[in-house]
Structure formats: structure tokens, C-alpha cells
Design a protein around this motif. Structure first.
Motif, PDB file in Angstrom:
ATOM      1  N   ASP A 222       0.808  -1.217   0.000  1.00  0.00           N
ATOM      2  CA  ASP A 222       0.000   0.000   0.000  1.00  0.00           C
ATOM      3  C   ASP A 222       0.843   1.270   0.000  1.00  0.00           C
ATOM      4  N   LYS A 223       2.112   1.148   0.401  1.00  0.00           N
ATOM      5  CA  LYS A 223       3.005   2.304   0.421  1.00  0.00           C
ATOM      6  C   LYS A 223       3.876   2.357  -0.839  1.00  0.00           C
ATOM      7  N   ASP A 224       3.516   1.546  -1.839  1.00  0.00           N
ATOM      8  CA  ASP A 224       4.236   1.476  -3.115  1.00  0.00           C
ATOM      9  C   ASP A 224       5.670   0.971  -2.950  1.00  0.00           C
ATOM     10  N   ASN A 225       5.949   0.271  -1.875  1.00  0.00           N
ATOM     11  CA  ASN A 225       7.238  -0.394  -1.721  1.00  0.00           C
ATOM     12  C   ASN A 225       7.137  -1.821  -2.234  1.00  0.00           C
ATOM     13  N   ILE A 226       8.212  -2.333  -2.826  1.00  0.00           N
ATOM     14  CA  ILE A 226       8.198  -3.691  -3.361  1.00  0.00           C
ATOM     15  C   ILE A 226       8.102  -4.685  -2.213  1.00  0.00           C
ATOM     16  N   SER A 227       7.157  -5.615  -2.321  1.00  0.00           N
ATOM     17  CA  SER A 227       6.969  -6.600  -1.255  1.00  0.00           C
ATOM     18  C   SER A 227       7.337  -8.015  -1.692  1.00  0.00           C
ATOM     19  N   SER A 228       7.178  -8.342  -2.999  1.00  0.00           N
ATOM     20  CA  SER A 228       7.502  -9.698  -3.450  1.00  0.00           C
ATOM     21  C   SER A 228       7.633  -9.728  -4.965  1.00  0.00           C
ATOM     22  N   ILE A 229       8.200 -10.820  -5.471  1.00  0.00           N
ATOM     23  CA  ILE A 229       8.276 -11.043  -6.914  1.00  0.00           C
ATOM     24  C   ILE A 229       8.002 -12.514  -7.178  1.00  0.00           C
ATOM     25  N   SER A 230       7.211 -12.795  -8.221  1.00  0.00           N
ATOM     26  CA  SER A 230       6.894 -14.165  -8.613  1.00  0.00           C
ATOM     27  C   SER A 230       7.351 -14.397 -10.044  1.00  0.00           C
ATOM     28  N   VAL A 231       7.851 -15.604 -10.307  1.00  0.00           N
ATOM     29  CA  VAL A 231       8.327 -15.982 -11.635  1.00  0.00           C
ATOM     30  C   VAL A 231       7.418 -17.076 -12.178  1.00  0.00           C
ATOM     31  N   TYR A 232       6.948 -16.882 -13.427  1.00  0.00           N
ATOM     32  CA  TYR A 232       6.069 -17.835 -14.093  1.00  0.00           C
ATOM     33  C   TYR A 232       6.763 -18.370 -15.343  1.00  0.00           C
ATOM     34  N   ARG A 233       6.385 -19.569 -15.748  1.00  0.00           N
ATOM     35  CA  ARG A 233       7.046 -20.214 -16.882  1.00  0.00           C
ATOM     36  C   ARG A 233       6.681 -19.574 -18.212  1.00  0.00           C
ATOM     37  N   GLY A 234       5.514 -18.939 -18.310  1.00  0.00           N
ATOM     38  CA  GLY A 234       5.128 -18.302 -19.564  1.00  0.00           C
ATOM     39  C   GLY A 234       3.738 -17.707 -19.475  1.00  0.00           C
ATOM     40  N   LEU A 235       3.332 -17.051 -20.575  1.00  0.00           N
ATOM     41  CA  LEU A 235       2.023 -16.406 -20.589  1.00  0.00           C
ATOM     42  C   LEU A 235       0.885 -17.408 -20.482  1.00  0.00           C
ATOM     43  N   GLY A 236       1.144 -18.653 -20.862  1.00  0.00           N
ATOM     44  CA  GLY A 236       0.112 -19.681 -20.753  1.00  0.00           C
ATOM     45  C   GLY A 236       0.103 -20.389 -19.420  1.00  0.00           C
ATOM     46  N   ALA A 237       0.930 -19.928 -18.485  1.00  0.00           N
ATOM     47  CA  ALA A 237       1.039 -20.601 -17.183  1.00  0.00           C
ATOM     48  C   ALA A 237       1.072 -19.571 -16.063  1.00  0.00           C
ATOM     49  N   LEU A 238       0.073 -18.685 -16.042  1.00  0.00           N
ATOM     50  CA  LEU A 238       0.039 -17.615 -15.049  1.00  0.00           C
ATOM     51  C   LEU A 238      -0.751 -17.985 -13.799  1.00  0.00           C
ATOM     52  N   THR A 239      -1.199 -19.224 -13.713  1.00  0.00           N
ATOM     53  CA  THR A 239      -1.990 -19.631 -12.551  1.00  0.00           C
ATOM     54  C   THR A 239      -1.113 -19.877 -11.325  1.00  0.00           C
ATOM     55  N   THR A 240      -0.019 -20.618 -11.526  1.00  0.00           N
ATOM     56  CA  THR A 240       0.849 -20.994 -10.415  1.00  0.00           C
ATOM     57  C   THR A 240       2.275 -20.572 -10.724  1.00  0.00           C
ATOM     58  N   PRO A 241       2.906 -19.798  -9.861  1.00  0.00           N
ATOM     59  CA  PRO A 241       4.278 -19.370 -10.134  1.00  0.00           C
ATOM     60  C   PRO A 241       5.280 -20.506  -9.915  1.00  0.00           C
ATOM     61  N   LEU A 242       6.398 -20.409 -10.645  1.00  0.00           N
ATOM     62  CA  LEU A 242       7.502 -21.326 -10.381  1.00  0.00           C
ATOM     63  C   LEU A 242       8.087 -21.058  -9.001  1.00  0.00           C
ATOM     64  N   ALA A 243       8.229 -19.780  -8.676  1.00  0.00           N
ATOM     65  CA  ALA A 243       8.815 -19.404  -7.390  1.00  0.00           C
ATOM     66  C   ALA A 243       8.334 -18.016  -7.014  1.00  0.00           C
ATOM     67  N   THR A 244       8.288 -17.757  -5.721  1.00  0.00           N
ATOM     68  CA  THR A 244       7.954 -16.434  -5.194  1.00  0.00           C
ATOM     69  C   THR A 244       8.962 -16.079  -4.114  1.00  0.00           C
ATOM     70  N   TYR A 245       9.515 -14.882  -4.220  1.00  0.00           N
ATOM     71  CA  TYR A 245      10.423 -14.377  -3.188  1.00  0.00           C
ATOM     72  C   TYR A 245       9.738 -13.211  -2.502  1.00  0.00           C
ATOM     73  N   THR A 246       9.611 -13.308  -1.180  1.00  0.00           N
ATOM     74  CA  THR A 246       8.992 -12.257  -0.379  1.00  0.00           C
ATOM     75  C   THR A 246      10.083 -11.493   0.373  1.00  0.00           C
ATOM     76  N   VAL A 247      10.050 -10.173   0.269  1.00  0.00           N
ATOM     77  CA  VAL A 247      11.078  -9.344   0.886  1.00  0.00           C
ATOM     78  C   VAL A 247      10.900  -9.330   2.400  1.00  0.00           C
ATOM     79  N   PRO A 248      11.975  -9.634   3.148  1.00  0.00           N
ATOM     80  CA  PRO A 248      11.867  -9.511   4.614  1.00  0.00           C
ATOM     81  C   PRO A 248      11.525  -8.079   5.026  1.00  0.00           C
TER      82      PRO A 248
END
Length: 428
Positions: A222-248
Motif C-alpha cells: 500500500d506504500k508502493d514499496n516492493i513486497s515480493s516477486i513471482s516468476v512464471y514459466r510463460g504467458l500460458g502458465a500464469l496460474t501458479t508461479p515457479l517461485a515467489t520471493y517475499t522481501v523480509p
């Protein structure tokens, strides 16, 4: 006789130890042969009148062709000239023939600083876009022979990405509404393969498409700070990410970036005010290792390896975080070197305008002028050993070149200022 055999045995052991020391990861590779004079060019190509090469360091290449941005200047009136950078050259890499220039400028109607860019694919197709009238854009495809194939008219700002398979993906804001975005994928024949309208969580943060097709979605709080990033295998696979990194939560001003590797593995780099780390993931999205980065470390990828460079010291690691080689170019602390990973994946390092000391005694009748040295290195992307070292002296008015390396010793050279001719050399 026994003494001679013992001497030969000891000499062999010493030679083996020396070889291991030279080849051991973490040591600088041997300098190898220094080329002090360019060979005769394989061929040279000169542009038509009124056109010069521009920004050749940003050249693109396909299997058989080189693509280089150009600039042209036309006379508008007796007292006025007008220039445009909306054109590019395509040069045959084999023999310098069948070259062509594609000009997408409209000198009468183009506005200053009109947005435009061109891209190319491994098949030799090229794409370009340009702004028309401030808002609508057009995306155009050109075949390997320089013939226009199709044009798509798109309303709204967008950013194209050319995929490794030759398709092109455009990401556009819908009516400038950040609550949703469109993503469209075309093949090189202009056929629309998919069109997605993403809403809800996709509107929080931003989405990046990579040439291998992977997707990175960065989420902000809500403060426009980056909280996490998710990686997906492609545009046809946006349901479940390969990995998600959450910023401490303890990190201050975090910034995240994904760096895909060629085999499907990828890296996530996290930079913040109080921490810098690099995290390695395998092709299935499993976290494999974490590396703490030092101040000044810059991360680049080449093939299935990654490079850590800090000033003029380079360290190469595998996707499994194993050290493959180390190289230092120049003296310690010498940061006047320009670095680049070329389209072939090889690493080039160069330093120009190294002015040489004048002779103590100068004969005005024979003195040709001051000279400058240019050093150009090609480093192996598998172990950082020096494959080529070109070290040449130029008269001061000849110094300054654009070096374009295409792999396997294939080097293209133009003059640095308003060049009209490009020459191909083979370094051996």
C-alpha cells in the motif's frame, strides 16, 4: 641413468602443478597471443550518401546478418538541414553483399524525439515501432530481404519483447487505466497467437516478459514499496508461479530483478539499503543457493552462467554457484574499461584513447602526430580465458572505433565519429 629419470619425473610433476595452477578456477587466465595489427578485412561496406552508422555498440544480429542503427541528414532549405534516426542497415555477415537499408522515417511529419525502436530475431526478421501523432503506435515486421510484411496499429503506450522463438509480445496499458493491461503475442507472419487482459492482482506492481518466455510479476504494498516477486514459466502458465520471493520486512527500500539463464534456471537479485543478495533457482523453481553481494558487484548472465564484475575484476559462476574462472583486465583499481556481453554470449572488454607518451626528440619532418592505444579483449563465456586480445596504435585523428563482436573471431569495426564504412575482420 637413475638421476636422469628422477629429474624427468620431477620436471613432469612441476609442469603438471603449473598447469593446474593456470587452469584452476579463481585464477586469472593467461593473456595469450596479443594481436598488434589488424588483419586485412574480409570485406567492407560503405553506406549510401547522406547516411552514417549510429550507435553501433547497440547492434543486433541474426544467424546470417548484422543489424545496425543509422542516422540520415537531408537538406530542407538553403539554410536548414534535418536529421532522423528512424532507419537501420542489414548487412550480410558472410560476404558483405545483399545489404539493405530500411528507412521508416517521415521527414515531413516526424516530430523531434518521436519514440521509436527496432528489434530483430534469430531468423533474420526485424521489427520496428514508431509513435504516430502522440498516442497511437504502429508495429511493423520486415523480412530478411528488407521487405515489409505487415503492420499492426496499436492504441496506447506499449513495450515490445522479441522472444527466442521469433514471436513478439507487446504489453500495453488499456486506455491508460492501470487497473488492467493487455498482453498480445504475434508470430513473425503477423498471426495473433494470444491476447490476455490481466486485472486484479496484476495491477499491483508491474509485469516483465523475458526473451525465453518467462514472466516476472513484482508486487508492491500500500506504500508502493516492493513486497515480493513471482516468476512464471510463460504467458500460458500464469496460474501458479515457479517461485515467489517475499522481501523480509527488515529491509529498507528493496529492489528486485529476475535474470533468466539459458537452461531454464534463473536468478533473483535483491538490492536494498541494508542488504544485497543473489538467489539461484533451478528450472523447477526450487531455491538452490544464496550469495551475498559486495558493494559494487554487478551481475550479468551469459548462457547458463552468471558473471560478477566489480570494476575491472570479473568472476564467472555456473548456475550451481560454482566458480568457473576469474579475470582481471588492467591494473588493480583501473576502471576505465567498457564491458559488454555480445549477442554471441562472449564477453568483450575495451579501453580506447590511451594516449601514448611523445618521443623525447621529435623530427618535424617525420613526426606524424600523437598516437593512442586501443585494447580490445574477448573473454570465453565458459571460463573467462582470453580468446583474443587486440592491442593497436592509431594516430590521434584515427583513434576511436566501434567494436562489434559476433563470435568465433568475427569482428566488425567502424570509426567512432559519423562512420560511413563498416569492415569485417577475422581474429585468429
Amino acid at each position: 641413468m637413475k638421476s636422469l629419470q628422477r629429474f624427468r619425473f620431477i620436471a613432469a610433476i612441476l609442469l603438471l602443478l603449473l598447469t593446474v595452477q593456470v587452469l584452476a578456477p579463481g585464477r586469472s587466465a593467461a593473456a595469450g597471443k596479443v594481436i598488434e595489427q589488424l588483419p586485412e578485412p574480409e570485406w567492407s561496406y560503405t553506406l549510401p550518401e547522406g547516411i552514417t552508422f549510429w550507435g553501433t555498440i547497440d547492434s543486433l544480429q541474426s544467424k546470417g546478418r548484422m543489424f545496425i542503427p543509422l542516422v540520415k541528414t537531408v537538406t530542407v532549405s538553403a539554410t536548414q538541414k534535418k536529421s532522423s534516426g528512424m532507419l537501420y542497415a542489414s548487412v550480410d555477415r558472410v560476404n558483405g553483399s545483399a545489404n539493405w537499408v530500411y528507412d521508416y522515417s517521415d521527414m515531413a511529419n516526424d516530430k523531434p524525439f518521436t519514440a521509436h525502436h527496432f528489434y530483430t530475431t534469430s531468423s533474420g526478421y526485424s521489427y520496428f515501432y514508431k509513435n504516430r501523432g502522440g498516442v497511437p503506435y504502429d508495429l511493423t515486421a520486415v523480412d530478411p530481404n528488407g521487405k515489409l510484411k505487415w503492420t499492426k496499429y496499436i492504441t496506447g503506450s506499449y513495450s515490445p519483447v522479441v522472444l527466442d522463438n521469433g514471436n513478439i509480445v507487446i504489453r500495453t496499458l488499456v486506455n491508460m487505466n492501470k487497473a488492467s493491461l493487455d498482453i498480445t503475442e504475434y508470430n513473425q507472419e503477423g498471426k495473433q497467437l494470444r491476447k490476455l487482459k490481466l486485472t486484479n492482482k496484476w495491477a499491483k506492481g508491474w509485469l516483465e516478459v523475458f526473451p525465453n518466455g518467462y514472466i516476472a510479476h513484482t508486487i508492491t504494498n500500500d506504500k508502493d514499496n516492493i513486497s515480493s516477486i513471482s516468476v512464471y514459466r510463460g504467458l500460458g502458465a500464469l496460474t501458479t508461479p515457479l517461485a515467489t520471493y517475499t522481501v523480509p520486512q527488515s529491509l529498507i527500500n528493496p529492489y528486485l530483478v529476475v535474470k533468466p539463464l539459458s537452461g531454464g534456471s534463473f536468478l533473483i537479485q535483491m538490492d536494498s539499503t541494508n542488504s544485497r543478495v543473489l538467489i539461484g533457482y533451478d528450472a523447477n523453481g526450487k531455491k538452490k543457493w544464496v550469495r551475498t553481494l559486495n558493494k559494487g558487484d554487478q551481475i550479468d548472465t551469459t548462457g547458463n552462467n552468471y558473471l560478477v564484475r566489480n570494476d575491472n575484476v570479473y568472476r564467472l559462476y555456473s548456475k550451481d554457484n560454482q566458480l568457473l574462472g576469474k579475470q582481471q583486465i588492467g591494473e588493480t583499481g583501473d576502471n576505465d574499461w567498457n564491458f559488454r556481453i555480445t549477442p554471441s554470449g562472449e564477453i568483450t572488454v575495451e579501453n580506447q584513447y590511451q594516449w601514448q607518451e611523445r618521443p623525447a626528440d621529435i623530427d618535424p619532418e617525420t613526426f606524424e602526430g600523437d598516437r593512442a592505444r586501443e585494447d580490445f579483449y574477448v573473454l570465453d563465456p565458459g571460463n573467462l580465458q582470453i580468446k583474443h586480445h587486440l592491442s593497436t596504435l592509431w594516430l590521434d585523428y584515427e583513434a576511436g572505433h566501434n567494436y562489434i563482436y559476433a563470435g568465433n573471431g568475427e569482428l566488425y569495426l567502424t570509426r567512432g565519429y559519423a562512420p560511413k564504412t563498416i569492415s569485417k575482420y577475422l581474429l585468429k
